[in-house]
Design a protein around this motif. Structure first.
Motif, PDB file in Angstrom:
ATOM      1  N   SER A   1      -8.834  10.499  -7.597  1.00 10.28           N
ATOM      2  CA  SER A   1      -8.323  11.862  -7.691  1.00 10.28           C
ATOM      3  C   SER A   1      -8.227  12.279  -9.158  1.00 10.28           C
ATOM      4  CB  SER A   1      -6.937  11.909  -7.039  1.00 10.28           C
ATOM      5  OG  SER A   1      -6.303  13.133  -7.301  1.00 10.28           O
ATOM      6  N   GLN A   2      -8.079  13.578  -9.378  1.00  8.63           N
ATOM      7  CA  GLN A   2      -7.884  14.101 -10.735  1.00  8.63           C
ATOM      8  C   GLN A   2      -6.516  13.738 -11.287  1.00  8.63           C
ATOM      9  OE1 GLN A   2      -9.718  18.349 -11.035  1.00  8.63           O
ATOM     10  NE2 GLN A   2      -8.926  18.100  -8.960  1.00  8.63           N
ATOM     11  N   THR A   3      -5.561  13.495 -10.405  1.00 11.54           N
ATOM     12  CA  THR A   3      -4.206  13.129 -10.834  1.00 11.54           C
ATOM     13  C   THR A   3      -3.915  11.717 -10.350  1.00 11.54           C
ATOM     14  OG1 THR A   3      -3.272  14.150  -8.859  1.00 11.54           O
ATOM     15  CG2 THR A   3      -3.356  15.490 -10.850  1.00 11.54           C
ATOM     16  N   GLN A   4      -3.381  10.914 -11.249  1.00 12.78           N
ATOM     17  CA  GLN A   4      -3.106   9.515 -10.962  1.00 12.78           C
ATOM     18  C   GLN A   4      -1.641   9.187 -11.230  1.00 12.78           C
ATOM     19  OE1 GLN A   4      -5.296   7.189  -9.614  1.00 12.78           O
ATOM     20  NE2 GLN A   4      -6.498   9.043  -9.307  1.00 12.78           N
ATOM     21  N   PRO A   5      -1.105   8.168 -10.533  1.00 11.15           N
ATOM     22  CA  PRO A   5       0.272   7.736 -10.798  1.00 11.15           C
ATOM     23  C   PRO A   5       0.395   7.160 -12.210  1.00 11.15           C
ATOM     24  CG  PRO A   5      -0.651   6.650  -8.832  1.00 11.15           C
ATOM     25  CD  PRO A   5      -1.739   7.422  -9.467  1.00 11.15           C
ATOM     26  N   ALA A   6       1.625   7.049 -12.683  1.00 12.53           N
ATOM     27  CA  ALA A   6       1.869   6.547 -14.043  1.00 12.53           C
ATOM     28  C   ALA A   6       1.348   5.129 -14.246  1.00 12.53           C
ATOM     29  CB  ALA A   6       3.363   6.606 -14.349  1.00 12.53           C
TER      30      ALA A   6
ATOM     31  N   ALA B   1      -3.184   3.865  -7.312  1.00 10.77           N
ATOM     32  CA  ALA B   1      -4.249   4.854  -7.491  1.00 10.77           C
ATOM     33  C   ALA B   1      -4.206   5.870  -6.368  1.00 10.77           C
ATOM     34  CB  ALA B   1      -5.609   4.174  -7.524  1.00 10.77           C
ATOM     35  N   ASN B   2      -4.569   7.099  -6.693  1.00 12.93           N
ATOM     36  CA  ASN B   2      -4.825   8.145  -5.704  1.00 12.93           C
ATOM     37  C   ASN B   2      -6.341   8.229  -5.590  1.00 12.93           C
ATOM     38  OD1 ASN B   2      -2.077   8.671  -5.601  1.00 12.93           O
ATOM     39  ND2 ASN B   2      -2.203  10.299  -7.114  1.00 12.93           N
TER      40      ASN B   2
ATOM     41  N   MET C   1      -6.485  12.202   0.892  1.00  9.81           N
ATOM     42  CA  MET C   1      -6.138  11.340  -0.235  1.00  9.81           C
ATOM     43  C   MET C   1      -5.482  10.063   0.284  1.00  9.81           C
ATOM     44  SD  MET C   1      -3.631  11.786  -3.527  1.00  9.81           S
ATOM     45  CE  MET C   1      -4.442  13.217  -4.182  1.00  9.81           C
ATOM     46  N   GLU C   2      -5.908   8.938  -0.313  1.00  8.71           N
ATOM     47  CA  GLU C   2      -5.326   7.640   0.015  1.00  8.71           C
ATOM     48  C   GLU C   2      -4.505   7.187  -1.189  1.00  8.71           C
ATOM     49  OE1 GLU C   2      -8.887   5.389   0.473  1.00  8.71           O
ATOM     50  OE2 GLU C   2      -9.507   6.472   2.260  1.00  8.71           O
ATOM     51  N   LYS C   3      -3.272   6.785  -0.934  1.00  4.77           N
ATOM     52  CA  LYS C   3      -2.424   6.247  -2.001  1.00  4.77           C
ATOM     53  C   LYS C   3      -2.523   4.728  -1.906  1.00  4.77           C
ATOM     54  CE  LYS C   3       0.574  10.213  -2.299  1.00  4.77           C
ATOM     55  NZ  LYS C   3       0.509  10.645  -3.648  1.00  4.77           N
ATOM     56  N   PHE C   4      -3.105   4.130  -2.943  1.00  3.79           N
ATOM     57  CA  PHE C   4      -3.397   2.696  -2.960  1.00  3.79           C
ATOM     58  C   PHE C   4      -2.500   2.004  -3.977  1.00  3.79           C
ATOM     59  CE2 PHE C   4      -5.767  -0.765  -5.018  1.00  3.79           C
ATOM     60  CZ  PHE C   4      -6.019  -1.581  -3.923  1.00  3.79           C
ATOM     61  N   HIS C   5      -2.032   0.793  -3.631  1.00  7.19           N
ATOM     62  CA  HIS C   5      -1.257  -0.006  -4.585  1.00  7.19           C
ATOM     63  C   HIS C   5      -1.744  -1.451  -4.527  1.00  7.19           C
ATOM     64  CE1 HIS C   5       1.977  -1.262  -7.181  1.00  7.19           C
ATOM     65  NE2 HIS C   5       2.208  -2.262  -6.357  1.00  7.19           N
ATOM     66  N   ASP C   6      -2.052  -2.009  -5.689  1.00  4.75           N
ATOM     67  CA  ASP C   6      -2.458  -3.407  -5.810  1.00  4.75           C
ATOM     68  C   ASP C   6      -1.312  -4.167  -6.468  1.00  4.75           C
ATOM     69  OD1 ASP C   6      -3.514  -5.886  -6.699  1.00  4.75           O
ATOM     70  OD2 ASP C   6      -5.540  -5.048  -6.683  1.00  4.75           O
TER      71      ASP C   6
ATOM     72  N   LYS D   1     -15.245   8.109   1.664  1.00  2.82           N
ATOM     73  CA  LYS D   1     -16.220   8.866   2.455  1.00  2.82           C
ATOM     74  C   LYS D   1     -16.603  10.196   1.812  1.00  2.82           C
ATOM     75  CE  LYS D   1     -15.021   6.575   6.701  1.00  2.82           C
ATOM     76  NZ  LYS D   1     -14.391   6.648   7.981  1.00  2.82           N
ATOM     77  N   THR D   2     -15.663  11.162   1.752  1.00  2.00           N
ATOM     78  CA  THR D   2     -16.012  12.456   1.162  1.00  2.00           C
ATOM     79  C   THR D   2     -14.773  13.162   0.611  1.00  2.00           C
ATOM     80  OG1 THR D   2     -17.205  14.542   1.532  1.00  2.00           O
ATOM     81  CG2 THR D   2     -15.825  13.773   3.321  1.00  2.00           C
ATOM     82  N   VAL D   3     -14.986  13.981  -0.405  1.00  2.00           N
ATOM     83  CA  VAL D   3     -13.946  14.853  -0.943  1.00  2.00           C
ATOM     84  C   VAL D   3     -14.637  16.091  -1.501  1.00  2.00           C
ATOM     85  CG1 VAL D   3     -13.913  13.689  -3.194  1.00  2.00           C
ATOM     86  CG2 VAL D   3     -11.949  15.072  -2.498  1.00  2.00           C
ATOM     87  N   ASN D   4     -13.998  17.229  -1.311  1.00  2.00           N
ATOM     88  CA  ASN D   4     -14.529  18.500  -1.788  1.00  2.00           C
ATOM     89  C   ASN D   4     -13.601  19.033  -2.881  1.00  2.00           C
ATOM     90  OD1 ASN D   4     -16.019  20.868  -1.984  1.00  2.00           O
ATOM     91  ND2 ASN D   4     -15.100  21.790  -0.183  1.00  2.00           N
ATOM     92  N   PHE D   5     -14.120  19.197  -4.065  1.00  2.00           N
ATOM     93  CA  PHE D   5     -13.371  19.786  -5.171  1.00  2.00           C
ATOM     94  C   PHE D   5     -13.760  21.260  -5.226  1.00  2.00           C
ATOM     95  CE2 PHE D   5     -13.928  15.316  -6.223  1.00  2.00           C
ATOM     96  CZ  PHE D   5     -12.657  14.936  -6.614  1.00  2.00           C
TER      97      PHE D   5
END
Length: 150
Positions: A54-59, A100-101, A88-93, A105-109
Motif C-alpha cells: 500500500s501507499q501507507t505503511q505502519p510505523a 505491512a499493509n 487490503m491485507e494487514k500483515f505482521h511478521d 491478486k489485484t488493486v486499483n489505484f
C-alpha cells in the motif's frame, strides 16, 4: 578453472532469472466522469502468491510503499490523493518484528483529475513499487505511464 567457469555461469543464470521475474502487470486507463473531470485508474495485477504494498505503511514496516509521481501538465489539476480500491491485507511478521499493509491478486489505484480547459491532453508519470512473495522480495521497480484525456 572449470569450477570458476561453472560458478560464473551459475551466477549469470540466477541473475538472468531474477531480471526476468516480473510478477506484477500494470494497466493504465482513464474514465470520463463529467465534461472536464476524469478518473485515472492504475491497476496492478499480481501473480498468485505475490503481493504489492500500500501507499501507507505502519510505523514498523520495512517494505517500500507504492508511490505515484505525476509529470506536471498545466492543463491538468490533480484532485486529492491517489485512492486505493481493493482488499487490503494487514500483515505482521513476528520474527522480523515488522508489519505491512499489502494487496494480493489485484488493486486499483485511482486519481481524480480536472482539466483546466476543454482540450485533448494526457497525464503521465511513474509508479514505484516493491513486490514480495513468502520467500523473497524483489528490488523496487519504476514503471512509466501515459494516459490520454479529452
Amino acid at each position: 578453472m572449470k569450477k570458476l567457469v561453472f560458478l560464473l555461469a551459475a551466477v549469470l543464470v540466477v541473475a538472468a532469472a531474477q531480471a526476468q521475474l516480473n510478477p506484477v502487470s500494470w494497466k493504465f486507463t482513464s474514465k470520463k466522469i463529467s465534461a472536464k473531470v476524469y478518473e485515472i485508474h492504475m491497476t496492478a495485477v499480481m501473480d498468485n502468491g505475490w503481493h504489492l504494498y500500500s501507499q501507507t505503511q505502519p510505523a514498523d514496516a520495512i517494505s517500500i510503499p507504492t508511490k505515484f509521481s505525476f509529470t506536471g501538465n498545466p492543463l491538468v489539476k490533480l484532485e486529492g490523493a491517489v485512492k486505493e480500491v481493493g482488499k487490503m491485507e494487514k500483515f505482521h511478521d513476528a520474527s522480523l518484528g515488522a508489519s505491512a499493509n499489502q494487496y494480493s491478486k489485484t488493486v486499483n489505484f485511482v486519481q481524480k483529475i480536472t482539466l483546466k480547459a476543454a482540450a485533448k491532453t494526457n497525464i503521465s508519470g511513474t509508479v514505484t513499487y516493491q513486490t514480495c512473495d513468502d520467500k523473497q522480495c524483489l528490488p523496487p521497480k519504476k514503471v512509466p505511464f501515459k494516459v490520454d484525456l479529452g
